[in-house]
Design an enzyme around this catalytic site. Structure first.
Site, PDB file in Angstrom:
ATOM      1  N   GLU A  42      -5.636 -11.440   7.943  1.00 29.86           N
ATOM      2  CA  GLU A  42      -6.633 -11.075   7.788  1.00 29.86           C
ATOM      3  C   GLU A  42      -7.971 -11.680   7.262  1.00 29.86           C
ATOM      4  O   GLU A  42      -8.916 -10.091   6.762  1.00 29.86           O
ATOM      5  CB  GLU A  42      -6.183 -10.212   7.703  1.00 29.86           C
ATOM      6  CG  GLU A  42      -5.174 -10.055   5.782  1.00 29.86           C
ATOM      7  CD  GLU A  42      -3.947  -9.074   5.784  1.00 29.86           C
ATOM      8  OE1 GLU A  42      -4.430  -8.084   6.190  1.00 29.86           O
ATOM      9  OE2 GLU A  42      -3.401  -9.775   4.933  1.00 29.86           O
ATOM     10  N   HIS A  82       0.891  -1.357   0.364  1.00 28.78           N
ATOM     11  CA  HIS A  82      -0.321   0.131  -0.101  1.00 28.78           C
ATOM     12  C   HIS A  82       1.400   1.176  -0.123  1.00 28.78           C
ATOM     13  O   HIS A  82       0.311   2.585  -0.518  1.00 28.78           O
ATOM     14  CB  HIS A  82      -0.979   0.091   1.296  1.00 28.78           C
ATOM     15  CG  HIS A  82      -1.983  -0.929   1.264  1.00 28.78           C
ATOM     16  ND1 HIS A  82      -3.008  -0.567   0.237  1.00 28.78           N
ATOM     17  CD2 HIS A  82      -1.999  -2.042   1.727  1.00 28.78           C
ATOM     18  CE1 HIS A  82      -3.607  -1.998   0.204  1.00 28.78           C
ATOM     19  NE2 HIS A  82      -3.814  -2.826   1.519  1.00 28.78           N
ATOM     20  N   ASP A 104      -8.146  -5.129   7.862  1.00 27.41           N
ATOM     21  CA  ASP A 104      -8.629  -6.427   7.038  1.00 27.41           C
ATOM     22  C   ASP A 104      -9.529  -6.718   8.225  1.00 27.41           C
ATOM     23  O   ASP A 104     -10.504  -7.353   7.705  1.00 27.41           O
ATOM     24  CB  ASP A 104      -7.151  -6.027   6.164  1.00 27.41           C
ATOM     25  CG  ASP A 104      -7.423  -5.334   4.956  1.00 27.41           C
ATOM     26  OD1 ASP A 104      -8.484  -5.540   4.195  1.00 27.41           O
ATOM     27  OD2 ASP A 104      -5.569  -5.560   4.623  1.00 27.41           O
TER      28      ASP A 104
END
Length: 257
Positions: free
Chosen positions: A147, A46, A173
């Site tokens: 997750e 990310h 998540d």
């Protein structure tokens, strides 16, 4: 070979505090490393960066004693191997759902006969030092993220995967997996699930890690017994400090300022 001091601490049941790098910049990476974090994770999933940035950021981290980790964008052997060849001493692999996927990640981190990592350490051998090829399998940390709802169902089989060193929790998540949304850290079900993952790690003798965004969260998870807790992200530290000081400075403006 250079010791992975963070991994050594986890294996002994000790605790470490790390930071997260989301800005693709060597100066930011070096600045964070100079502060004394036990580990820093470069976020290829990310973060605002690419492999090109990684080639400069890992050497910048190496100027200090901080252990360099990389969160790869996916459980893809080619990306895992390139990150390790660039000098990462461990990878965090997102969205691992079952033992098979965990074993896939482990294999990409280990040279034969323990895995299928292709030999070509390039920078890693220089950074890791003499004996890298012989000792890397024992010094490279393979960390799976739990997750998803599927991963929670398969938690024990993931945690018991041969060669897996640790599990890392992404709270947002995880919140989605529980049907609570990304900001559910204070809800009971989320807290209970985090505790369950921690206990599974302890049961199977692997490290337990978690991502946080504040000092209070970090302190709480350390008190729970997590082996590695991420205090925060470079961009968040910058925004929080700059925003707070800007607001204070504006209060000093004169009436006609």
């Amino acid at each position: 070979m250079r010791e992975n001091s963070a991994l050594a601490n986890w294996r002994e049941g000790k605790q470490t505090i790390g930071g997260w790098l989301s800005i693709g910049n060597a100066y930011t990476a070096e600045s964070m490393s100079s502060l004394g974090f036990d580990y820093l994770c470069v976020d290829l999933q990310h973060g605002m960066m690419s492999y090109e940035d990684l080639k400069f950021m890992l050497p910048a981290i190496s100027n200090y004693g901080t252990v360099p980790l990389v969160r790869v964008s996916w459980n893809e052997p080619a990306e895992i191997m390139k990150s390790l060849d660039a000098g990462a001493l461990g990878v965090i692999v997102p969205m691992v759902n079952n033992r098979q996927e965990a074993a896939r990640a482990v294999s990409a981190c280990r040279y034969p006969p323990d895995g299928g990592r292709s030999f070509g350490p390039i920078r890693a051998a220089m950074y890791g030092g003499r004996g890298y090829a012989r000792e890397a399998n024992d010094q490279i940390a393979c960390i799976a993220m739990v997750e998803t709802s599927e991963a929670l169902e398969n938690l024990d089989e993931i945690a018991s995967t041969d060669g897996l060193d640790a599990i890392y929790i992404g709270p947002s998540d995880l919140g989605y997996a529980l049907g609570l949304g990304p900001m559910a850290m204070d809800q009971d079900l989320h807290k209970e699930t985090v505790e369950r993952i921690l206990q599974a790690c302890q049961k199977h003798g692997i490290g337990a890690g978690i991502h946080t965004g504040s000092l209070s969260q970090t302190q709480f998870h350390l008190s729970q017994g997590f082996n590695f807790v991420t205090l925060g992200t470079d961009s968040a530290f910058m925004m929080r400090t700059a925003g707070g000081e800007l607001a204070t400075a504006r209060q000093s403006l004169t009436a006609d300022g």
